[in-house]
Write a protein that holds these residues in place. Structure first.
Motif, PDB file in Angstrom:
ATOM      1  N   TRP A 147     -86.604  13.859  39.034  1.00 35.71           N
ATOM      2  CA  TRP A 147     -87.988  14.335  38.961  1.00 35.71           C
ATOM      3  C   TRP A 147     -88.156  15.654  39.702  1.00 35.71           C
ATOM      4  N   ALA A 148     -87.436  15.849  40.811  1.00 36.16           N
ATOM      5  CA  ALA A 148     -87.509  17.118  41.530  1.00 36.16           C
ATOM      6  C   ALA A 148     -86.960  18.260  40.696  1.00 36.16           C
ATOM      7  N   ALA A 149     -86.095  17.958  39.730  1.00 32.15           N
ATOM      8  CA  ALA A 149     -85.542  18.994  38.860  1.00 32.15           C
ATOM      9  C   ALA A 149     -86.629  19.696  38.059  1.00 32.15           C
ATOM     10  N   ILE A 150     -87.737  19.025  37.813  1.00 32.29           N
ATOM     11  CA  ILE A 150     -88.844  19.662  37.086  1.00 32.29           C
ATOM     12  C   ILE A 150     -89.339  20.871  37.865  1.00 32.29           C
ATOM     13  N   ASP A 151     -89.602  20.687  39.156  1.00 32.37           N
ATOM     14  CA  ASP A 151     -90.051  21.805  39.985  1.00 32.37           C
ATOM     15  C   ASP A 151     -88.993  22.902  40.047  1.00 32.37           C
ATOM     16  N   THR A 152     -87.733  22.501  40.133  1.00 34.03           N
ATOM     17  CA  THR A 152     -86.641  23.464  40.222  1.00 34.03           C
ATOM     18  C   THR A 152     -86.553  24.318  38.960  1.00 34.03           C
ATOM     19  N   LEU A 153     -86.663  23.699  37.809  1.00 30.02           N
ATOM     20  CA  LEU A 153     -86.625  24.438  36.548  1.00 30.02           C
ATOM     21  C   LEU A 153     -87.827  25.362  36.409  1.00 30.02           C
ATOM     22  N   GLN A 154     -88.989  24.889  36.816  1.00 32.11           N
ATOM     23  CA  GLN A 154     -90.186  25.726  36.741  1.00 32.11           C
ATOM     24  C   GLN A 154     -90.062  26.937  37.660  1.00 32.11           C
ATOM     25  N   ALA A 155     -89.550  26.721  38.866  1.00 32.03           N
ATOM     26  CA  ALA A 155     -89.399  27.835  39.812  1.00 32.03           C
ATOM     27  C   ALA A 155     -88.394  28.859  39.318  1.00 32.03           C
ATOM     28  N   ALA A 157     -87.881  29.521  36.193  1.00 36.79           N
ATOM     29  CA  ALA A 157     -88.372  30.032  34.903  1.00 36.79           C
ATOM     30  C   ALA A 157     -87.380  29.769  33.774  1.00 36.79           C
ATOM     31  N   VAL A 158     -86.721  28.609  33.821  1.00 36.07           N
ATOM     32  CA  VAL A 158     -85.826  28.191  32.742  1.00 36.07           C
ATOM     33  C   VAL A 158     -86.633  27.342  31.757  1.00 36.07           C
ATOM     34  N   ASP A 159     -86.575  27.692  30.499  1.00 34.17           N
ATOM     35  CA  ASP A 159     -87.281  26.937  29.471  1.00 34.17           C
ATOM     36  C   ASP A 159     -86.706  25.523  29.393  1.00 34.17           C
ATOM     37  N   PHE A 160     -87.584  24.531  29.263  1.00 34.17           N
ATOM     38  CA  PHE A 160     -87.085  23.157  29.215  1.00 34.17           C
ATOM     39  C   PHE A 160     -88.089  22.245  28.535  1.00 34.17           C
ATOM     40  N   VAL A 188     -95.515  19.854  33.017  1.00 36.51           N
ATOM     41  CA  VAL A 188     -94.591  19.827  31.882  1.00 36.51           C
ATOM     42  C   VAL A 188     -95.380  20.094  30.604  1.00 36.51           C
ATOM     43  N   ARG A 189     -94.873  20.984  29.773  1.00 39.79           N
ATOM     44  CA  ARG A 189     -95.594  21.368  28.560  1.00 39.79           C
ATOM     45  C   ARG A 189     -95.055  20.699  27.299  1.00 39.79           C
ATOM     46  N   ARG A 190     -93.762  20.321  27.317  1.00 41.71           N
ATOM     47  CA  ARG A 190     -93.145  19.736  26.125  1.00 41.71           C
ATOM     48  C   ARG A 190     -92.481  18.418  26.495  1.00 41.71           C
ATOM     49  N   PHE A 191     -92.818  17.389  25.740  1.00 44.96           N
ATOM     50  CA  PHE A 191     -92.325  16.039  26.004  1.00 44.96           C
ATOM     51  C   PHE A 191     -91.868  15.438  24.689  1.00 44.96           C
ATOM     52  N   ALA A 192     -90.686  14.836  24.703  1.00 43.89           N
ATOM     53  CA  ALA A 192     -90.130  14.205  23.505  1.00 43.89           C
ATOM     54  C   ALA A 192     -89.794  12.752  23.813  1.00 43.89           C
ATOM     55  N   LEU A 193     -90.224  11.859  22.940  1.00 46.96           N
ATOM     56  CA  LEU A 193     -89.869  10.445  23.023  1.00 46.96           C
ATOM     57  C   LEU A 193     -88.751  10.176  22.028  1.00 46.96           C
ATOM     58  N   GLN A 194     -87.635   9.703  22.536  1.00 41.36           N
ATOM     59  CA  GLN A 194     -86.497   9.377  21.687  1.00 41.36           C
ATOM     60  C   GLN A 194     -86.403   7.863  21.579  1.00 41.36           C
ATOM     61  N   LEU A 195     -86.683   7.335  20.409  1.00 39.59           N
ATOM     62  CA  LEU A 195     -86.658   5.890  20.228  1.00 39.59           C
ATOM     63  C   LEU A 195     -85.215   5.406  20.242  1.00 39.59           C
ATOM     64  N   ALA A 196     -84.938   4.421  21.086  1.00 39.70           N
ATOM     65  CA  ALA A 196     -83.575   3.890  21.198  1.00 39.70           C
ATOM     66  C   ALA A 196     -83.098   3.425  19.829  1.00 39.70           C
ATOM     67  N   ARG A 197     -81.843   3.716  19.535  1.00 38.31           N
ATOM     68  CA  ARG A 197     -81.298   3.388  18.226  1.00 38.31           C
ATOM     69  C   ARG A 197     -81.145   1.887  18.054  1.00 38.31           C
ATOM     70  N   CYS A 227    -102.082  15.832  26.263  1.00 39.24           N
ATOM     71  CA  CYS A 227    -101.507  16.191  27.564  1.00 39.24           C
ATOM     72  C   CYS A 227    -100.465  17.297  27.471  1.00 39.24           C
ATOM     73  N   PHE A 228     -99.954  17.583  26.271  1.00 40.75           N
ATOM     74  CA  PHE A 228     -98.820  18.489  26.138  1.00 40.75           C
ATOM     75  C   PHE A 228     -99.055  19.511  25.028  1.00 40.75           C
ATOM     76  N   GLU A 229     -98.403  20.667  25.185  1.00 37.44           N
ATOM     77  CA  GLU A 229     -98.380  21.628  24.091  1.00 37.44           C
ATOM     78  C   GLU A 229     -97.616  21.066  22.892  1.00 37.44           C
ATOM     79  N   SER A 230     -96.569  20.295  23.207  1.00 38.88           N
ATOM     80  CA  SER A 230     -95.744  19.694  22.147  1.00 38.88           C
ATOM     81  C   SER A 230     -95.379  18.269  22.557  1.00 38.88           C
ATOM     82  N   LEU A 231     -95.663  17.324  21.702  1.00 39.05           N
ATOM     83  CA  LEU A 231     -95.248  15.944  21.886  1.00 39.05           C
ATOM     84  C   LEU A 231     -94.544  15.509  20.603  1.00 39.05           C
ATOM     85  N   GLU A 232     -93.267  15.145  20.728  1.00 38.00           N
ATOM     86  CA  GLU A 232     -92.482  14.721  19.574  1.00 38.00           C
ATOM     87  C   GLU A 232     -92.031  13.290  19.750  1.00 38.00           C
ATOM     88  N   VAL A 233     -91.995  12.562  18.645  1.00 38.61           N
ATOM     89  CA  VAL A 233     -91.390  11.229  18.621  1.00 38.61           C
ATOM     90  C   VAL A 233     -90.176  11.327  17.709  1.00 38.61           C
TER      91      VAL A 233
END
Length: 235
Positions: A147-155, A157-160, A188-197, A227-233
């Protein structure tokens, strides 16, 4: 440490789904410190591959032959950040003119930080709320750095994007909504839900049948879309 020391369990020569809007070659690096119940690549968990591993020389030749056709290289796993040879590999692919992407659960921020100047995009695998990681990864104290990696990526400026693999036996619908809301609060602006196979291979055979229902997916989409600019399932 040289890129030639990278331990590669497999390669997808062309992928249109591993790096958004890019045609990429995807490398599946060997080794992972976690044992997620729904892992569908358990053969990548050991530090060393089985028969006929892919060599960095083969990767380099493939990329040389695909200049102008491929946009990027994705380093996936397993958990790629545990390999010290990842940094020189990223430096080589950047020098060759490719964008670099990384799929990671960020189990150790100390290993992630030196890679950031060489990364163009990261798919950050979020397993649960920080307090719920052990139930998914079967490893204690596996959530804080992730979870701390979110702040690290934002600081940096790496797209994620953040992604959550959703198996109904591990995450109730309200859990998924709570995770999404927590990510949104962190910016977080982009969130993807990956349904378990369903079926196939999973580390925990008791979870072979995914239990997500269409109604659950619709509820999550309705709750989290604002909540997000992009939400994918992704199924």
């Amino acid at each position: 440490m040289k890129a030639d020391n990278l331990v590669i369990g497999g390669m997808a020569a062309f992928s249109t789904v591993d790096y958004p809007q890019h045609l990429a070659a995807t490398l599946f690096l060997q080794g992972c410190p976690w044992r997620c119940h729904y892992c569908h690549n358990p053969h990548l968990i050991p530090a060393y591959p089985g028969r006929d591993p892919v060599t960095w020389q083969q990767v380099r030749q493939h990329l040389d032959n695909r200049r102008g056709l491929l946009d990027a290289v994705i380093f996936s796993g397993g958990e790629p950040t545990i390999q010290k040879a990842l940094l020189p590999a990223l430096q080589e692919t950047r020098a060759m003119g490719f964008h670099n992407g990384l799929h990671t659960g960020a189990p150790n921020l100390r290993r992630l930080r030196p890679l950031l100047p060489w990364l163009d995009w990261v798919g950050l695998d979020i397993k649960a709320l920080p307090s719920g990681y052990e139930a998914v990864t079967t490893r204690r104290q596996s959530g804080p750095d992730s979870w701390a990696a979110i702040d690290t990526l934002q600081a940096a400026a790496v797209d994620f994007e953040c992604r959550l693999t959703w198996h109904g036996a591990l995450h109730a619908t309200e859990d998924v909504i709570a995770i999404g809301e927590a990510l949104s609060r962190k910016g977080v602006r982009r969130f993807a839900l990956q349904l378990a196979r369903e079926g196939g291979t999973m580390l925990n055979p008791a979870l072979l049948t995914a239990t997500n229902r269409r109604r659950d997916t619709d509820l999550v989409r309705q709750a989290l879309s604002p909540c997000f600019e992009s939400l994918e399932v992704r199924e």
